[in-house]
Every structure is written in C-alpha cells, then in structure tokens.
Write a protein that holds these residues in place. Structure first.
Motif, short mmCIF file in Angstrom:
data_model
loop_
_atom_site.label_atom_id
_atom_site.label_comp_id
_atom_site.label_asym_id
_atom_site.label_seq_id
_atom_site.Cartn_x
_atom_site.Cartn_y
_atom_site.Cartn_z
N GLY A 59 34.96 68.04 -13.16
CA GLY A 59 33.43 68.06 -13.24
C GLY A 59 33.36 67.74 -14.53
N MET A 60 31.96 68.14 -15.00
CA MET A 60 31.49 67.83 -16.26
C MET A 60 31.49 69.04 -17.17
SD MET A 60 27.68 67.12 -15.44
CE MET A 60 26.63 68.10 -14.97
N ASP A 61 31.28 68.83 -18.75
CA ASP A 61 30.87 69.77 -19.48
C ASP A 61 29.44 70.11 -19.58
OD1 ASP A 61 29.91 71.08 -21.73
OD2 ASP A 61 31.63 70.34 -23.09
N VAL A 62 29.05 71.29 -18.90
CA VAL A 62 27.54 71.37 -18.74
C VAL A 62 26.66 71.50 -19.99
CG1 VAL A 62 27.94 72.28 -16.42
CG2 VAL A 62 28.07 73.86 -18.52
N GLN A 63 27.45 71.53 -21.06
CA GLN A 63 26.76 71.69 -22.34
C GLN A 63 26.33 70.36 -22.82
OE1 GLN A 63 25.48 74.54 -23.61
NE2 GLN A 63 26.21 75.47 -21.87
N GLU A 64 27.25 69.29 -22.81
CA GLU A 64 27.30 68.28 -23.27
C GLU A 64 26.49 67.16 -22.11
OE1 GLU A 64 30.05 64.03 -24.27
OE2 GLU A 64 30.97 66.02 -23.88
N TRP A 65 26.29 67.70 -20.92
CA TRP A 65 25.81 66.70 -20.08
C TRP A 65 24.56 67.53 -19.44
CZ3 TRP A 65 26.66 61.68 -20.26
CH2 TRP A 65 27.88 61.25 -20.81
N ASN A 66 23.89 68.30 -20.29
CA ASN A 66 22.63 68.89 -19.83
C ASN A 66 21.46 68.29 -19.73
OD1 ASN A 66 20.59 70.71 -19.73
ND2 ASN A 66 21.47 72.22 -21.22
N PRO A 67 20.76 67.90 -18.51
CA PRO A 67 19.90 67.23 -18.36
C PRO A 67 18.58 67.56 -19.08
CG PRO A 67 20.24 68.31 -16.08
CD PRO A 67 21.34 68.66 -17.33
N MET A 68 18.59 68.68 -19.63
CA MET A 68 17.44 69.20 -20.41
C MET A 68 17.46 68.78 -21.85
SD MET A 68 14.98 70.63 -18.66
CE MET A 68 14.16 71.55 -20.03
N THR A 69 18.59 68.61 -22.32
CA THR A 69 19.05 68.05 -23.61
C THR A 69 19.71 66.63 -23.86
OG1 THR A 69 20.93 69.31 -23.90
CG2 THR A 69 19.05 70.63 -24.50
N ASP A 70 19.89 66.23 -22.77
CA ASP A 70 20.48 65.08 -22.87
C ASP A 70 19.77 63.74 -23.79
OD1 ASP A 70 22.08 62.46 -22.51
OD2 ASP A 70 22.75 62.96 -20.59
N LYS A 71 20.57 63.35 -24.76
CA LYS A 71 19.97 62.29 -25.67
C LYS A 71 19.62 61.02 -25.00
CE LYS A 71 23.72 61.36 -28.48
NZ LYS A 71 24.53 61.59 -29.84
N TYR A 72 20.50 60.44 -23.94
CA TYR A 72 20.68 59.22 -23.58
C TYR A 72 19.39 59.23 -22.16
CZ TYR A 72 24.60 58.71 -26.25
OH TYR A 72 25.43 58.72 -27.20
N THR A 73 18.72 60.49 -21.86
CA THR A 73 17.85 60.31 -20.65
C THR A 73 16.49 60.55 -21.19
OG1 THR A 73 18.03 62.46 -20.13
CG2 THR A 73 19.48 60.94 -18.87
N ASN A 78 15.60 70.14 -15.04
CA ASN A 78 16.44 71.29 -14.80
C ASN A 78 16.40 71.73 -13.19
OD1 ASN A 78 14.17 72.73 -14.06
ND2 ASN A 78 14.05 73.63 -16.19
N ALA A 79 16.73 72.84 -12.61
CA ALA A 79 16.95 72.78 -11.31
C ALA A 79 15.72 72.74 -10.67
CB ALA A 79 17.79 74.16 -10.83
N THR A 80 14.52 73.34 -11.24
CA THR A 80 13.39 73.70 -10.54
C THR A 80 12.46 72.33 -10.80
OG1 THR A 80 12.21 74.58 -12.93
CG2 THR A 80 13.30 76.26 -11.15
N THR A 81 12.72 71.34 -11.65
CA THR A 81 12.04 70.17 -11.88
C THR A 81 12.67 68.93 -11.41
OG1 THR A 81 12.50 69.95 -14.11
CG2 THR A 81 10.74 71.38 -13.81
N VAL A 82 13.89 68.84 -10.86
CA VAL A 82 14.62 67.81 -10.44
C VAL A 82 13.95 66.90 -9.33
CG1 VAL A 82 16.15 69.08 -8.96
CG2 VAL A 82 16.83 67.12 -10.18
N MET A 83 13.11 67.50 -8.52
CA MET A 83 12.65 66.78 -7.21
C MET A 83 11.63 65.83 -8.09
SD MET A 83 14.67 67.29 -5.17
CE MET A 83 13.87 66.18 -3.96
N SER A 84 10.65 66.46 -9.00
CA SER A 84 9.69 65.63 -9.29
C SER A 84 10.24 64.64 -10.52
CB SER A 84 8.51 66.57 -10.15
OG SER A 84 9.04 67.27 -11.08
#
Length: 160
Positions: A59-73, A78-84
């Motif tokens: 898998g992935m490093d969840v710290q490095e690839w955290n969608p809440m802090t990822d500088k490339y996105t 997060n899990a509650t806002t992913v659908m929107s």
C-alpha cells in the motif's frame, strides 16, 4: 527434499529462499496462502514455513499520501467528505491531462507496469472497443517497449 539441488536439477527459487535473510510477500493473506499447502506454495510451502515468510501490506504511506495534507492535490478531503470531493477531483484530473472537463463522462484509469502480468496487454487490446463510447481513458506507466509503442500508436490513432 530440503536442498535446492536434486540430481541434476536446480530449483533457483528454493535456493533464493534458503539464502535469503527475509522472505516478504505483498500481503499478509498471500503469505498465509503460500504456506497453506503444496498447491498454493508451489511445493515450496515447507521451506517458506521454515524461513518465516511475512506479508506486508502492499500500500502507501498514509502520512505522506494523506488527502487532507497532500500538497499535490487542490481538493482536500477525508473519509466523510470524499463523496463531495470526488467530482472536483475528477474535473481537476481531466484538466490536468488535457481531457475535456465533463462530470458525466466516466474515466477508466490504469497505473502500472506495462507488461502482460499486469494486464496491460488486455487493456491495449480492449482500447479499440472503447472508441465511440462516451468514456475517457488515462494510462500511466512504463515497461516493455513493445507495449509502450502499442499504447503510443493507439493514442496517435485515436486522438482526443
């Protein structure tokens, strides 16, 4: 037999396992499967059990690839806002790769090594069947030069 040599035959996989310091697989479940019997372990199950095979999560490093802090996105979620967030992420991806931005067009994506083991040959064979359908296709990968060329030729043959 416990040695990699039997008569005039050498089992290089067994030799590699016996000489290794650690045996890792792509998942804990796969490690268990390999030691479950001769069929799943391809008759190396007994050696793998002796060497203490371990499965790690592929898998992935969840710290490095955290969608809440990822500088490339540009869209944080997060899990509650992913659908929107999904439609916004999709639009950003379409724009990034130069596709028409349209929330109603499904995207098929492939990220991986371009070789038969990963199914990229099947993907390449299927692409002409997708032409004329209302889909977008994104392929990212390198590998066998023949497959890279085949996909490049398909991109040329079927431009945007």
């Amino acid at each position: 037999y416990d040695r990699p040599v039997k008569g005039r035959k050498i089992n290089w996989m067994k030799a590699g396992i016996l000489e290794s310091h650690k045996i890792l697989t792509v998942s804990p479940n796969y490690a268990q499967e390999l030691v479950s019997g001769p069929e799943k372990g391809v008759e190396l199950d007994n050696i793998l059990r002796k060497k203490c095979i371990k499965g790690i999560v592929n898998g992935m490093d969840v710290q490095e690839w955290n969608p809440m802090t990822d500088k490339y996105t540009s869209v944080k979620y997060n899990a509650t806002t992913v659908m929107s967030a999904k439609p916004l992420i999709k639009e950003a991806l379409q724009a990034e790769v130069g596709l028409p931005v349209d929330k109603n067009i499904p995207i098929i994506g492939f990220i991986g090594r371009l070789e038969e083991q990963k199914g990229s040959d099947i993907l390449a064979a299927a692409i002409p069947q997708f032409i004329g359908e209302n889909i977008q296709l994104i392929v990212l990968g390198t590998g066998k030069k023949v497959m890279e060329k085949q996909l490049g030729d398909l991109e040329t043959q079927y431009p945007l």
